[in-house]
Design a protein around this motif. Structure first.
Motif, PDB file in Angstrom:
ATOM      1  N   ALA A   1     -28.249 -37.749  -4.745  1.00 24.55           N
ATOM      2  CA  ALA A   1     -27.057 -37.153  -5.355  1.00 24.55           C
ATOM      3  C   ALA A   1     -27.384 -36.232  -6.520  1.00 24.55           C
ATOM      4  CB  ALA A   1     -26.092 -38.244  -5.810  1.00 24.55           C
ATOM      5  N   ASP A   2     -28.651 -36.209  -6.937  1.00 27.62           N
ATOM      6  CA  ASP A   2     -29.076 -35.305  -8.012  1.00 27.62           C
ATOM      7  C   ASP A   2     -29.361 -33.897  -7.503  1.00 27.62           C
ATOM      8  OD1 ASP A   2     -28.929 -37.324  -9.902  1.00 27.62           O
ATOM      9  OD2 ASP A   2     -31.048 -37.867  -9.722  1.00 27.62           O
ATOM     10  N   LYS A  46     -24.222 -45.134  -5.991  1.00 26.27           N
ATOM     11  CA  LYS A  46     -23.481 -43.870  -6.092  1.00 26.27           C
ATOM     12  C   LYS A  46     -24.421 -42.672  -6.011  1.00 26.27           C
ATOM     13  CE  LYS A  46     -19.570 -45.619  -8.811  1.00 26.27           C
ATOM     14  NZ  LYS A  46     -18.844 -45.518 -10.106  1.00 26.27           N
ATOM     15  N   ALA A  47     -25.667 -42.866  -6.444  1.00 33.61           N
ATOM     16  CA  ALA A  47     -26.642 -41.776  -6.439  1.00 33.61           C
ATOM     17  C   ALA A  47     -27.248 -41.538  -5.062  1.00 33.61           C
ATOM     18  CB  ALA A  47     -27.747 -42.066  -7.450  1.00 33.61           C
ATOM     19  N   GLY A  48     -26.850 -42.340  -4.071  1.00 35.38           N
ATOM     20  CA  GLY A  48     -27.287 -42.106  -2.706  1.00 35.38           C
ATOM     21  C   GLY A  48     -28.533 -42.851  -2.302  1.00 35.38           C
TER      22      GLY A  48
END
Length: 243
Positions: A38-39, A125-127
């Motif tokens: 997600a970054d 949440k960051a995948g």
């Protein structure tokens, strides 16, 4: 995200929970690691902030194959043809053929601790659970590395993962240590040089022992995979780890 120049042409991007490094010179630029999946927008923004085009990356060097360091590798390989390079011992991990990652069970049994619970929610949440491997990743060799911006050299530090490395940028006096050791982490109350919680290592004893391979290496700027840059002699940071 915060992007800061730590030495001439060497930039640390501090993401929400993981860092990456950009190294540039007159021949182009490389990335060292690439955050969580997600970054990716932040990775791309960090390059554009520096006036660079993502498609022009000469290579992405991977310190180790955990999802918080390989998050954009598949995208760069697929979209731009960027070479994804890692240690020979880490290729199968980065390609997704092996897995050396903290398990959900290891985290779940500790999730009653507030710091662990918050970290767990963030990484989901960051995948972290939907990360894609990089099947085109391949092993580097020393000559190929030296030809890249910053003339990087890989220092094998097995233990965190089997093919974990630090990346030395000798001209700049910088070393990117990935997760070999860090300067901060959501699970830690401390700041400064420290080892990650043992559950993050494939072999925690070997990870600490491998730090001896850094003895005698000259660097005064340390860029960890988690936490801020450390401006201190590498020998001083290693002494702190052992104290």
């Amino acid at each position: 995200m915060n992007v800061s120049e730590q030495a001439h042409g060497v930039y640390l991007a501090e993401g929400p929970a993981s860092n990456w490094v950009v190294v540039r010179d007159q021949t182009g630029f490389i990335l060292v690691d690439s955050g969580y999946p997600a970054d990716r927008p932040l990775v791309l923004d960090s390059l554009r902030y520096l006036g660079l085009q993502p498609a022009d990356a000469r290579a992405m060097l991977i310190t180790h194959g955990h999802v918080d360091h390989t998050g954009s590798a598949a995208h760069f390989s697929r979209s731009y043809g960027t070479p994804i390079l890692c240690a020979p011992e880490e290729v199968a991990h980065v390609q997704g053929k092996e897995k050396h990652q903290v398990t959900f069970g290891q985290v779940f049994v500790r999730a009653w601790r507030p710091r662990v619970f918050r970290w767990m929610i963030h990484v989901i949440k960051a995948g972290a659970l939907t990360a894609k491997p990089s099947p085109e990743a391949r092993a580097w060799d020393a000559e190929e590395l030296r030809s890249l911006p910053g003339s990087p050299a890989a220092i094998p530090l097995p233990g965190h993962t089997p093919g974990n490395v630090a990346i030395l940028l000798p001209v700049a006096g910088v070393i990117a240590v990935g997760d070999s050791f860090v300067s901060g982490h959501p699970l830690s109350r401390k700041t400064g040089p420290q080892m990650l919680h043992p559950m993050y290592h494939t072999d925690a004893t070997a990870a600490l022992a491998a730090i001896h391979r850094l003895d005698g290496i000259e660097a005064s700027i340390i860029l960890p995979g988690h936490g801020p840059a450390l401006h201190m002699p590498l020998a001083e940071a290693l002494a702190a780890l052992r104290s």
